[in-house]
Design a protein around this motif. Structure first.
Motif, short mmCIF file in Angstrom:
data_model
loop_
_atom_site.label_atom_id
_atom_site.label_comp_id
_atom_site.label_asym_id
_atom_site.label_seq_id
_atom_site.Cartn_x
_atom_site.Cartn_y
_atom_site.Cartn_z
N ARG A 72 0.82 -1.21 0.00
CA ARG A 72 0.00 0.00 0.00
C ARG A 72 0.86 1.26 0.00
O ARG A 72 0.52 2.25 -0.65
N ARG A 73 1.97 1.21 0.75
CA ARG A 73 2.87 2.37 0.75
C ARG A 73 3.40 2.65 -0.64
O ARG A 73 3.40 3.79 -1.11
N ARG A 74 3.85 1.59 -1.31
CA ARG A 74 4.41 1.78 -2.65
C ARG A 74 3.36 2.20 -3.66
O ARG A 74 3.62 3.05 -4.52
N ALA A 75 2.18 1.62 -3.58
CA ALA A 75 1.11 1.99 -4.52
C ALA A 75 0.78 3.48 -4.39
O ALA A 75 0.60 4.17 -5.40
N LEU A 76 0.73 3.97 -3.17
CA LEU A 76 0.44 5.40 -2.95
C LEU A 76 1.57 6.26 -3.47
O LEU A 76 1.35 7.30 -4.11
N LEU A 77 2.80 5.83 -3.24
CA LEU A 77 3.96 6.60 -3.69
C LEU A 77 4.04 6.63 -5.21
O LEU A 77 4.30 7.68 -5.81
N TYR A 78 3.85 5.50 -5.86
CA TYR A 78 4.03 5.41 -7.30
C TYR A 78 2.85 5.97 -8.09
O TYR A 78 3.02 6.51 -9.17
N ARG A 79 1.64 5.82 -7.53
CA ARG A 79 0.45 6.14 -8.32
C ARG A 79 -0.31 7.33 -7.77
O ARG A 79 -1.15 7.90 -8.46
N GLY A 80 -0.07 7.69 -6.51
CA GLY A 80 -0.79 8.81 -5.93
C GLY A 80 -2.29 8.59 -5.99
O GLY A 80 -2.79 7.51 -5.65
N ASP A 81 -3.00 9.59 -6.49
CA ASP A 81 -4.47 9.45 -6.59
C ASP A 81 -4.91 9.07 -8.00
O ASP A 81 -6.08 9.17 -8.33
N LEU A 82 -3.96 8.65 -8.83
CA LEU A 82 -4.32 8.20 -10.17
C LEU A 82 -5.13 6.92 -10.10
O LEU A 82 -4.84 6.03 -9.29
N SER A 83 -6.13 6.81 -10.95
CA SER A 83 -6.93 5.59 -10.97
C SER A 83 -6.11 4.45 -11.57
O SER A 83 -5.19 4.66 -12.36
N THR A 84 -6.45 3.23 -11.19
CA THR A 84 -5.75 2.07 -11.76
C THR A 84 -6.08 1.98 -13.25
O THR A 84 -7.18 2.31 -13.67
N PRO A 85 -5.14 1.53 -14.05
CA PRO A 85 -5.37 1.46 -15.49
C PRO A 85 -6.47 0.49 -15.86
O PRO A 85 -6.59 -0.59 -15.25
N ASP A 86 -7.27 0.87 -16.82
CA ASP A 86 -8.35 -0.01 -17.31
C ASP A 86 -7.74 -1.05 -18.24
O ASP A 86 -7.14 -0.70 -19.25
N VAL A 87 -7.87 -2.31 -17.88
CA VAL A 87 -7.28 -3.37 -18.71
C VAL A 87 -8.34 -4.21 -19.41
O VAL A 87 -8.01 -5.09 -20.20
N GLU A 88 -9.60 -3.94 -19.16
CA GLU A 88 -10.66 -4.75 -19.76
C GLU A 88 -10.61 -4.66 -21.28
O GLU A 88 -10.53 -3.56 -21.86
N ASP A 89 -10.63 -5.82 -21.92
CA ASP A 89 -10.61 -5.93 -23.39
C ASP A 89 -9.35 -5.34 -24.02
O ASP A 89 -9.34 -5.04 -25.22
N ARG A 90 -8.29 -5.19 -23.24
CA ARG A 90 -7.02 -4.69 -23.79
C ARG A 90 -5.98 -5.80 -23.78
O ARG A 90 -6.11 -6.83 -23.11
N THR A 91 -4.92 -5.58 -24.56
CA THR A 91 -3.76 -6.45 -24.50
C THR A 91 -2.87 -5.95 -23.37
O THR A 91 -2.41 -4.80 -23.40
N VAL A 92 -2.64 -6.78 -22.38
CA VAL A 92 -1.85 -6.40 -21.22
C VAL A 92 -0.54 -7.16 -21.24
O VAL A 92 -0.52 -8.40 -21.31
N ILE A 93 0.57 -6.41 -21.18
CA ILE A 93 1.89 -7.02 -21.09
C ILE A 93 2.44 -6.74 -19.70
O ILE A 93 2.70 -5.59 -19.34
N LEU A 94 2.58 -7.80 -18.91
CA LEU A 94 3.12 -7.70 -17.57
C LEU A 94 4.62 -7.98 -17.64
O LEU A 94 5.05 -9.01 -18.17
N VAL A 95 5.42 -7.04 -17.10
CA VAL A 95 6.88 -7.11 -17.26
C VAL A 95 7.57 -7.13 -15.90
O VAL A 95 7.22 -6.36 -14.99
N ASP A 96 8.57 -8.00 -15.78
CA ASP A 96 9.46 -7.99 -14.62
C ASP A 96 10.89 -8.16 -15.13
O ASP A 96 11.10 -8.45 -16.32
N ASP A 97 11.87 -8.03 -14.23
CA ASP A 97 13.26 -8.15 -14.67
C ASP A 97 13.73 -9.60 -14.71
O ASP A 97 14.82 -9.89 -15.20
N GLY A 98 12.91 -10.51 -14.20
CA GLY A 98 13.27 -11.92 -14.26
C GLY A 98 12.24 -12.76 -13.53
O GLY A 98 11.35 -12.24 -12.84
N LEU A 99 12.37 -14.05 -13.69
CA LEU A 99 11.40 -14.99 -13.15
C LEU A 99 12.16 -16.10 -12.43
O LEU A 99 12.85 -16.89 -13.07
#
Length: 221
Positions: A109-136
């Motif tokens: 929750r701390r990080r979400a507030l810091l990174y996104r502030g009061d911005l709404s979460t992105p709408d992903v419905e019916d979209r192509t979503v690419i989830l990225v990390d530096d490794g698995l």
């Protein structure tokens, strides 16, 4: 073959995904990074695709005494997702991990507030979503994140990482529509082993990268 740093890895990943985009396979795409390490990688992917960039904050739940070993993860307000087989093998149960979950959720929750502030979460419905990390590595965090996104109704869900353990990459194919993993070394060891520069990404860097990408796109882009 190692990557120089996360940005270099992201550019290689972006080139691979551009091949799909050029064939019309990535319509209405949005790139989501798993912070913190996934953000510089995802920034290069988003730049290559001309796509919006945002974050999906998830937290790994580590093995007691060995926090670097993921045995589960938590995303948003979802219930924690554990690797049941590992819990049984280690003689652990969820009751013993209540404090660990609470601690990680607080940090989430701390990080979400810091990174996104009061911005709404992105709408992903019916979209192509690419989830990225530096490794698995174990795939615990990626699995929780993918399941969270799946419930939000994307048209196509892609996991994209520069490097990963072969067994983890194979397991993620049960969760994502597609998995792009550029390197799957049999002697995987750890994500950081496959980077020359694997310095920890700071909160300030995450905010800077996100603001930079948001400013690069027109409103609604």
């Amino acid at each position: 073959m190692r990557f120089h740093d996360r940005r270099t890895a992201g550019r290689e990943l972006g080139l691979r995904l551009m091949e799909w985009a050029s064939e019309g396979e990535l319509p209405r795409v949005v790139v989501l990074a798993l912070p913190r390490g996934g953000v510089p990688v995802a920034a290069e992917v988003a730049r290559a695709l001309g796509a919006p960039l945002d974050v999906l904050v998830a937290r790994k739940i580590g093995l007691p005494g060995r926090p670097e070993t993921g045995i589960g993860a938590v995303v948003a307000d979802d219930p924690p997702l554990f690797d049941r087989r590992t819990l049984v093998m280690l003689g652990l149960d969820e009751d013993r991990l209540v404090r660990d979950v609470a601690r990680e959720r607080e940090e989430l929750r701390r990080r979400a507030l810091l990174y996104r502030g009061d911005l709404s979460t992105p709408d992903v419905e019916d979209r192509t979503v690419i989830l990225v990390d530096d490794g698995l590595a174990t795939g615990a965090t990626a699995r929780a994140a993918l399941r969270h996104l799946r419930r939000r109704g994307p048209a196509r869900l892609v996991l994209a990482v520069p490097v990963g353990a072969p067994e983890a990459a194979a397991a993620m194919r049960e969760e994502a529509d597609d998995v792009v993993c550029l390197r799957q070394p049999p002697d995987f060891m750890a994500v950081g082993f496959w980077y020359d520069d694997f310095e920890q990404v700071t909160d300030d860097e995450v905010v800077e990268v996100l603001n930079e990408r948001r400013a690069a796109l027109p409103p609604g882009g």
